[in-house]
Write an enzyme that holds these catalytic residues in place. Sequence first.
Site, PDB file in Angstrom:
ATOM      1  N   GLU A 245      -0.559  -8.570  12.632  1.00 49.92           N
ATOM      2  CA  GLU A 245      -1.747  -8.721  11.859  1.00 49.92           C
ATOM      3  C   GLU A 245      -1.651 -10.006  11.100  1.00 49.92           C
ATOM      4  OE1 GLU A 245      -0.700  -5.857   8.936  1.00 49.92           O
ATOM      5  OE2 GLU A 245      -1.272  -4.095  10.224  1.00 49.92           O
ATOM      6  N   LYS A 247      -1.332 -12.698   8.311  1.00 51.11           N
ATOM      7  CA  LYS A 247      -0.981 -12.868   7.110  1.00 51.11           C
ATOM      8  C   LYS A 247      -1.748 -13.706   5.929  1.00 51.11           C
ATOM      9  CE  LYS A 247       3.427 -13.436   4.740  1.00 51.11           C
ATOM     10  NZ  LYS A 247       2.876 -13.685   3.510  1.00 51.11           N
ATOM     11  N   ARG A 271       2.288  -5.978  -6.515  1.00 60.20           N
ATOM     12  CA  ARG A 271       3.351  -5.422  -5.685  1.00 60.20           C
ATOM     13  C   ARG A 271       4.510  -5.362  -6.753  1.00 60.20           C
ATOM     14  NH1 ARG A 271       7.769  -8.341  -5.023  1.00 60.20           N
ATOM     15  NH2 ARG A 271       8.392  -8.609  -3.115  1.00 60.20           N
ATOM     16  N   GLU A 300      -4.462  -6.709   0.828  1.00 58.06           N
ATOM     17  CA  GLU A 300      -4.429  -7.683   0.027  1.00 58.06           C
ATOM     18  C   GLU A 300      -5.804  -8.238  -0.267  1.00 58.06           C
ATOM     19  OE1 GLU A 300      -1.270  -9.223   0.099  1.00 58.06           O
ATOM     20  OE2 GLU A 300      -1.599 -11.238  -0.197  1.00 58.06           O
ATOM     21  N   PHE A 340      -4.356  -3.024   5.327  1.00 62.19           N
ATOM     22  CA  PHE A 340      -3.486  -3.004   6.439  1.00 62.19           C
ATOM     23  C   PHE A 340      -2.781  -1.782   6.648  1.00 62.19           C
ATOM     24  CE2 PHE A 340      -1.838  -5.977   3.411  1.00 62.19           C
ATOM     25  CZ  PHE A 340      -0.610  -5.345   2.909  1.00 62.19           C
TER      26      PHE A 340
HETATM   27  P1  ATP Z   1       7.795 -10.610  -0.350  1.00 66.30           P
HETATM   28  O1  ATP Z   1       6.528  -9.813  -0.868  1.00 66.30           O
HETATM   29  O2  ATP Z   1       8.101 -10.344   1.194  1.00 66.30           O
HETATM   30  O3  ATP Z   1       8.746 -10.616  -1.352  1.00 66.30           O
HETATM   31  P2  ATP Z   1       6.179 -12.883  -0.836  1.00 66.30           P
HETATM   32  O4  ATP Z   1       5.566 -12.160  -1.951  1.00 66.30           O
HETATM   33  O5  ATP Z   1       6.648 -14.238  -1.111  1.00 66.30           O
HETATM   34  O6  ATP Z   1       7.414 -12.146  -0.466  1.00 66.30           O
HETATM   35  P3  ATP Z   1       5.712 -13.015   1.658  1.00 66.30           P
HETATM   36  O7  ATP Z   1       7.278 -12.686   1.989  1.00 66.30           O
HETATM   37  O8  ATP Z   1       5.268 -14.169   2.125  1.00 66.30           O
HETATM   38  O9  ATP Z   1       5.336 -12.520   0.202  1.00 66.30           O
HETATM   39  O10 ATP Z   1       4.802 -11.822   2.326  1.00 66.30           O
HETATM   40  C1  ATP Z   1       4.671 -10.525   2.422  1.00 66.30           C
HETATM   41  C2  ATP Z   1       3.587 -10.481   1.284  1.00 66.30           C
HETATM   42  O11 ATP Z   1       2.325 -10.876   2.312  1.00 66.30           O
HETATM   43  C3  ATP Z   1       2.794  -8.994   1.048  1.00 66.30           C
HETATM   44  O12 ATP Z   1       3.429  -8.559  -0.168  1.00 66.30           O
HETATM   45  C4  ATP Z   1       1.342  -9.050   1.057  1.00 66.30           C
HETATM   46  O13 ATP Z   1       1.186  -9.466  -0.427  1.00 66.30           O
HETATM   47  C5  ATP Z   1       1.062 -10.256   1.850  1.00 66.30           C
HETATM   48  N1  ATP Z   1       0.117  -9.788   3.053  1.00 66.30           N
HETATM   49  C6  ATP Z   1      -0.568 -10.579   3.603  1.00 66.30           C
HETATM   50  N2  ATP Z   1      -0.985  -9.975   4.727  1.00 66.30           N
HETATM   51  C7  ATP Z   1      -0.355  -8.919   4.810  1.00 66.30           C
HETATM   52  C8  ATP Z   1      -0.476  -8.042   6.126  1.00 66.30           C
HETATM   53  N3  ATP Z   1      -0.965  -7.988   7.081  1.00 66.30           N
HETATM   54  N4  ATP Z   1       0.630  -7.030   5.897  1.00 66.30           N
HETATM   55  C9  ATP Z   1       1.353  -6.874   4.903  1.00 66.30           C
HETATM   56  N5  ATP Z   1       1.518  -7.711   3.691  1.00 66.30           N
HETATM   57  C10 ATP Z   1       0.656  -8.791   3.709  1.00 66.30           C
END
Ligand code: ATP
Length: 568
Positions: A245, A247, A271, A300, A340
Amino acid sequence: MKFQALVAILIELEKTRSRNLMTELLATFLETVPAEEMSRALYLLLGQLGPAYQRVDFGLADTMVVRALARLFEVDLSEIKKTYGRLGDLGEVVTELSGEEEGEGLSLKETYEALSAVAAASGKGSQEEKVELLVGLLKRLSAIERKYVIRTVLGKMRLGFSDKTLLDALTVMESGSKAGREKLERAYQIYPDIGTIAALCKSNGLNGVEQKVGITVGVPVMSALAQRLKSADEMVAKMKRVIVEPKYDGQRIQIHFERTDKGELIRSFSRGLEENSFMFPELAQAIEQIGVKSIILDAEAVGYDPETGKLLPFQETITRKRKHGVADASKQVPIRFFCFDVLYIDGESLLQLPLWQRRERLEQVIAKGDYLQISPMIETTSADEVREFHAKQLGLGLEGAMVKKYDGVYQPGRSGWNWVKFKEVEEAKGKLSDTIDAVVMGYYRGKGKRSSFGVGAFLVGVLNPEKQEFVTVAKIGTGLTDEQWRELKRRADALFVDEPPAEFVVPDSLIPGVWMEPSLVVEIAADEITRSPLHSSGYGLRFPRLVRFRDDKKAASATTLAELQEIN
Ligand code: ATP
């Protein structure tokens, strides 16, 4: 049960920094707590009145508490202020001025209810009412009980443990060791209300808790988080068939919706499980697209430019929201919710269904519309196709791709290999495969140019989840804009604490001038992670720089030591 009994254990807990000892003290104490008092006891131990996701704000600032104390002791405000100036903690002030006051020996329940009344007072004239109620409660308490009540009201209970330590303590209480903790952990992941879990544990034993809790509309489920792998080839090798998917660079949102005869419940969580419904008035319209009675969606939230329709990066969405206020912002920065995943529909938990089936259900229940969009996806077993999809997303200005196991369950937290993030490795992110979300532990007053900001460098750490400690990884003194330095100072001063928090491990050579409560999370880019004897993590960062403040993250979700090793 008397409130005094709880205070006695708080005093003991305050004397120790050892997590094992805390766990033991808590387990021994919890054994003495009757089932019907469990939830209240657990909330009060944490300085709360309910589960963390319902954080209660007492709505009383220091100045109002100073006023309450002046009234309690029948002295001038100036006298309280003077003592406060000397002791720096209104909890200590009340204890000192109370002398040998013995109190009436209130029960835990009475104290809890009186505190709830203080929190509940709202509307016009409520500040005065809160002060009155607080004075009324304090009058009935002993000198030492007063101290903890004041800290609770001011949100400064912080004894250096969290829900996690309490899950350990509950396990020890039941089984004499930490064996079987995973049973409580699993229940907590779908029902993160420590009070309810504790009460169920007491009445049903470790094995009974899971049967009693279920995924519930209005109660957040702990979000699934992504792992990291270095390449698309590794992802496909590990997960075989994958769903890929886009991001999105927005804000994670878990949307809860229920339609009953009495009306509609709409709630959303971040989150970090904080309720954020107030930020998204658009949800009221969005749910018109939902064709079932109740649902929990994982999505998101992303702002877009109404003129061009282009999605905006997270930072811009947030800035505009701040600038325009929530109501106005929904016009200036309209939001789309890219769904998602779906965790629950009409009384049925979908957590154990394979992802492809959950995606099918998602398609079935969401009608076309402006607000809720189903995130596009591809299904593949080819690393090349994953790479291609990822590159396409970058071309569209998105952050990269999420690669998910085709038949994976919904796994709350960051474990298993169901979700892997595939981010761009660009210059701004440094030379590492990902940025680091670090907790700001304190700052050093500046010399030279930056002394005008009042801060010259700051200390950041990552999480060691086994010990629930924060260990240092960098002292950062460059790479911030003037505005970022000012913002850091402003935020840091709101989190200032006198003593180093119990969960910090900071070498003597790095002791900052000002300690901070572990609450501010910053995203840090760096060129390399190196072994370093200087830092208590054992690692240091080369060329660390601030990417942004991560208001959407709590300290407990900072990068962990294990992740730090993966990022390198
Ligand atoms: P994490 O949430 O993994 O600790 P982070 O907040 O820095 O780290 P990333 O690790 O970069 O974010 O990626 C995870 C986050 O990406 C998810 O918490 C969500 O907010 C976002 N996200 C965006 N698109 C998607 C998707 N298709 N599926 C799941 N998460 C997504």
